[in-house]
Design a protein around this motif. Sequence first.
Motif, PDB file in Angstrom:
ATOM      1  N   ASP A 271      -2.539   1.039  32.321  1.00 37.15           N
ATOM      2  CA  ASP A 271      -3.311   2.235  32.099  1.00 37.15           C
ATOM      3  C   ASP A 271      -4.506   1.861  31.507  1.00 37.15           C
ATOM      4  O   ASP A 271      -5.627   2.292  32.019  1.00 37.15           O
ATOM      5  CB  ASP A 271      -2.756   3.398  31.611  1.00 37.15           C
ATOM      6  CG  ASP A 271      -2.143   4.495  32.462  1.00 37.15           C
ATOM      7  OD1 ASP A 271      -2.186   4.204  33.698  1.00 37.15           O
ATOM      8  OD2 ASP A 271      -1.622   5.408  32.231  1.00 37.15           O
ATOM      9  N   PHE A 272      -4.485   1.307  30.355  1.00 42.04           N
ATOM     10  CA  PHE A 272      -5.833   0.861  29.940  1.00 42.04           C
ATOM     11  C   PHE A 272      -6.762   0.146  30.658  1.00 42.04           C
ATOM     12  O   PHE A 272      -8.061   0.141  30.988  1.00 42.04           O
ATOM     13  CB  PHE A 272      -5.369   0.168  28.413  1.00 42.04           C
ATOM     14  CG  PHE A 272      -6.666  -0.124  27.825  1.00 42.04           C
ATOM     15  CD1 PHE A 272      -7.570   0.665  27.052  1.00 42.04           C
ATOM     16  CD2 PHE A 272      -7.323  -1.630  27.681  1.00 42.04           C
ATOM     17  CE1 PHE A 272      -8.591   0.303  26.278  1.00 42.04           C
ATOM     18  CE2 PHE A 272      -8.597  -1.996  26.903  1.00 42.04           C
ATOM     19  CZ  PHE A 272      -9.022  -1.036  26.491  1.00 42.04           C
ATOM     20  N   GLY A 273      -6.197  -0.891  31.628  1.00 37.63           N
ATOM     21  CA  GLY A 273      -6.862  -1.870  32.333  1.00 37.63           C
ATOM     22  C   GLY A 273      -7.453  -0.950  33.522  1.00 37.63           C
ATOM     23  O   GLY A 273      -8.492  -1.334  33.891  1.00 37.63           O
ATOM     24  N   ARG A 274      -6.673  -0.029  34.118  1.00 36.27           N
ATOM     25  CA  ARG A 274      -7.163   0.913  35.104  1.00 36.27           C
ATOM     26  C   ARG A 274      -8.289   1.668  34.762  1.00 36.27           C
ATOM     27  O   ARG A 274      -9.361   1.852  35.318  1.00 36.27           O
ATOM     28  CB  ARG A 274      -6.064   1.711  35.644  1.00 36.27           C
ATOM     29  CG  ARG A 274      -5.091   1.114  36.372  1.00 36.27           C
ATOM     30  CD  ARG A 274      -3.814   2.056  36.932  1.00 36.27           C
ATOM     31  NE  ARG A 274      -4.545   3.165  37.780  1.00 36.27           N
ATOM     32  CZ  ARG A 274      -4.058   4.315  37.438  1.00 36.27           C
ATOM     33  NH1 ARG A 274      -3.723   4.859  36.503  1.00 36.27           N
ATOM     34  NH2 ARG A 274      -4.857   5.287  38.375  1.00 36.27           N
TER      35      ARG A 274
ATOM     36  N   PHE B  87     -10.085  10.476  35.737  1.00 39.87           N
ATOM     37  CA  PHE B  87      -9.083   9.197  35.643  1.00 39.87           C
ATOM     38  C   PHE B  87      -7.957  10.217  35.635  1.00 39.87           C
ATOM     39  O   PHE B  87      -7.898  10.742  34.465  1.00 39.87           O
ATOM     40  CB  PHE B  87      -9.609   8.419  34.682  1.00 39.87           C
ATOM     41  CG  PHE B  87      -8.586   7.225  34.292  1.00 39.87           C
ATOM     42  CD1 PHE B  87      -8.178   6.367  35.611  1.00 39.87           C
ATOM     43  CD2 PHE B  87      -7.564   7.306  33.580  1.00 39.87           C
ATOM     44  CE1 PHE B  87      -7.331   5.212  35.404  1.00 39.87           C
ATOM     45  CE2 PHE B  87      -6.610   6.727  33.482  1.00 39.87           C
ATOM     46  CZ  PHE B  87      -6.332   5.551  34.324  1.00 39.87           C
ATOM     47  N   ASN B  88      -7.174   9.687  36.519  1.00 39.22           N
ATOM     48  CA  ASN B  88      -5.638  10.193  36.071  1.00 39.22           C
ATOM     49  C   ASN B  88      -4.597   9.084  35.689  1.00 39.22           C
ATOM     50  O   ASN B  88      -4.523   8.082  36.373  1.00 39.22           O
ATOM     51  CB  ASN B  88      -5.288  10.653  37.475  1.00 39.22           C
ATOM     52  CG  ASN B  88      -6.025  12.008  37.839  1.00 39.22           C
ATOM     53  OD1 ASN B  88      -6.375  12.879  36.998  1.00 39.22           O
ATOM     54  ND2 ASN B  88      -5.900  12.395  39.060  1.00 39.22           N
ATOM     55  N   SER B  89      -4.005   9.214  34.622  1.00 38.18           N
ATOM     56  CA  SER B  89      -3.047   8.139  34.070  1.00 38.18           C
ATOM     57  C   SER B  89      -1.891   8.356  34.906  1.00 38.18           C
ATOM     58  O   SER B  89      -1.484   8.915  35.742  1.00 38.18           O
ATOM     59  CB  SER B  89      -2.792   8.515  32.706  1.00 38.18           C
ATOM     60  OG  SER B  89      -1.818   7.744  32.109  1.00 38.18           O
ATOM     61  N   LEU B  90      -1.174   6.924  34.689  1.00 33.89           N
ATOM     62  CA  LEU B  90       0.300   6.789  35.498  1.00 33.89           C
ATOM     63  C   LEU B  90       1.118   7.597  35.061  1.00 33.89           C
ATOM     64  O   LEU B  90       2.195   7.949  35.639  1.00 33.89           O
ATOM     65  CB  LEU B  90       0.629   5.118  35.658  1.00 33.89           C
ATOM     66  CG  LEU B  90      -0.378   4.243  36.319  1.00 33.89           C
ATOM     67  CD1 LEU B  90       0.047   2.907  36.108  1.00 33.89           C
ATOM     68  CD2 LEU B  90      -0.370   4.605  38.104  1.00 33.89           C
TER      69      LEU B  90
ATOM     70  N   LEU C  13       8.430  -1.770  28.274  1.00 30.92           N
ATOM     71  CA  LEU C  13       8.070  -1.104  29.334  1.00 30.92           C
ATOM     72  C   LEU C  13       6.897  -0.185  29.025  1.00 30.92           C
ATOM     73  O   LEU C  13       6.065  -0.016  29.866  1.00 30.92           O
ATOM     74  CB  LEU C  13       9.213  -0.367  30.125  1.00 30.92           C
ATOM     75  CG  LEU C  13      10.272  -1.367  31.059  1.00 30.92           C
ATOM     76  CD1 LEU C  13      11.409  -0.302  31.812  1.00 30.92           C
ATOM     77  CD2 LEU C  13       9.655  -1.861  32.069  1.00 30.92           C
ATOM     78  N   LEU C  14       7.091   0.360  27.891  1.00 26.15           N
ATOM     79  CA  LEU C  14       6.076   1.463  27.563  1.00 26.15           C
ATOM     80  C   LEU C  14       4.843   0.617  27.195  1.00 26.15           C
ATOM     81  O   LEU C  14       3.662   1.004  27.585  1.00 26.15           O
ATOM     82  CB  LEU C  14       6.475   2.109  26.181  1.00 26.15           C
ATOM     83  CG  LEU C  14       5.332   3.313  25.394  1.00 26.15           C
ATOM     84  CD1 LEU C  14       5.173   4.329  26.570  1.00 26.15           C
ATOM     85  CD2 LEU C  14       6.004   3.946  24.233  1.00 26.15           C
ATOM     86  N   LEU C  15       4.755  -0.514  26.398  1.00 30.49           N
ATOM     87  CA  LEU C  15       3.787  -1.398  26.223  1.00 30.49           C
ATOM     88  C   LEU C  15       3.013  -1.875  27.484  1.00 30.49           C
ATOM     89  O   LEU C  15       1.718  -1.816  27.654  1.00 30.49           O
ATOM     90  CB  LEU C  15       4.296  -2.512  25.247  1.00 30.49           C
ATOM     91  CG  LEU C  15       4.418  -2.196  23.929  1.00 30.49           C
ATOM     92  CD1 LEU C  15       5.073  -3.068  23.143  1.00 30.49           C
ATOM     93  CD2 LEU C  15       3.162  -1.562  23.265  1.00 30.49           C
ATOM     94  N   ILE C  16       4.018  -2.274  28.503  1.00 26.49           N
ATOM     95  CA  ILE C  16       3.271  -2.630  29.659  1.00 26.49           C
ATOM     96  C   ILE C  16       2.459  -1.615  30.329  1.00 26.49           C
ATOM     97  O   ILE C  16       1.269  -1.598  30.956  1.00 26.49           O
ATOM     98  CB  ILE C  16       4.449  -3.461  30.460  1.00 26.49           C
ATOM     99  CG1 ILE C  16       5.046  -4.722  29.790  1.00 26.49           C
ATOM    100  CG2 ILE C  16       3.897  -3.606  32.030  1.00 26.49           C
ATOM    101  CD1 ILE C  16       6.205  -5.057  30.546  1.00 26.49           C
TER     102      ILE C  16
END
Length: 165
Positions: A32-35, A141-144, A24-27
Amino acid sequence: MTRKITHQTGFAAVELTIAAPIMLLLILVAVDFGRVMSESITTTSAASSSTGYGFIHANDLEVAMDQVSMNSMAEKESTSLTVNQGEAKALNIVTERLCRCYDADVFNDGGTLAEPTAANCALTCPDEMEVYIQTSVTRDFNSLSNFLHIPSDVTINRVARYRAQ
C-alpha cells in the motif's frame, strides 16, 4: 548411537501460526505504501507537465489559456492511474493564470509579497506584473485494506506553479 528425544514436535507450526499474520500485514502495508507513493509521483508529474505546457503556450496575458490542452497533458501523464469506482476521471484538474504586482519597497524592507490571484491579472501595476501558470491536481487514493490506524482513503493534492513573466 542413541537418539535423544526432545519433545518439540509441532513447534514450527505454532511459530508459523503466530508469525504468518504479522508478516502478511507488513507485506500489505509495504504494498500500500508503494502504491500511494507511485500515485503521488504520477499526480505530481501530471501537475508539472500541465503547468509546463501552459508556461510555453499561454504565458502572455493577451492570449487566452488553452485549458483543454493543459488538462489533456495532465491526463496523458496519468494513464497509469485507474479510475476509482464512482468517479468519472482518475484526476481532478484545475488550471489557472495567477498574477501579482511586484513592489520592490515591500520586498527590500524584508516584507512578503501577497499571494498571486487570478483577480490580480486585471489590475494595472505601478512597477511590474508577475504572471504565474498554476495547475492543481487532486487524486483520491483507495487503500487495499481497512486495518486499524491505516487510512483507507487518502486524498493526494499536488500544485505546480511556474512564473511566466
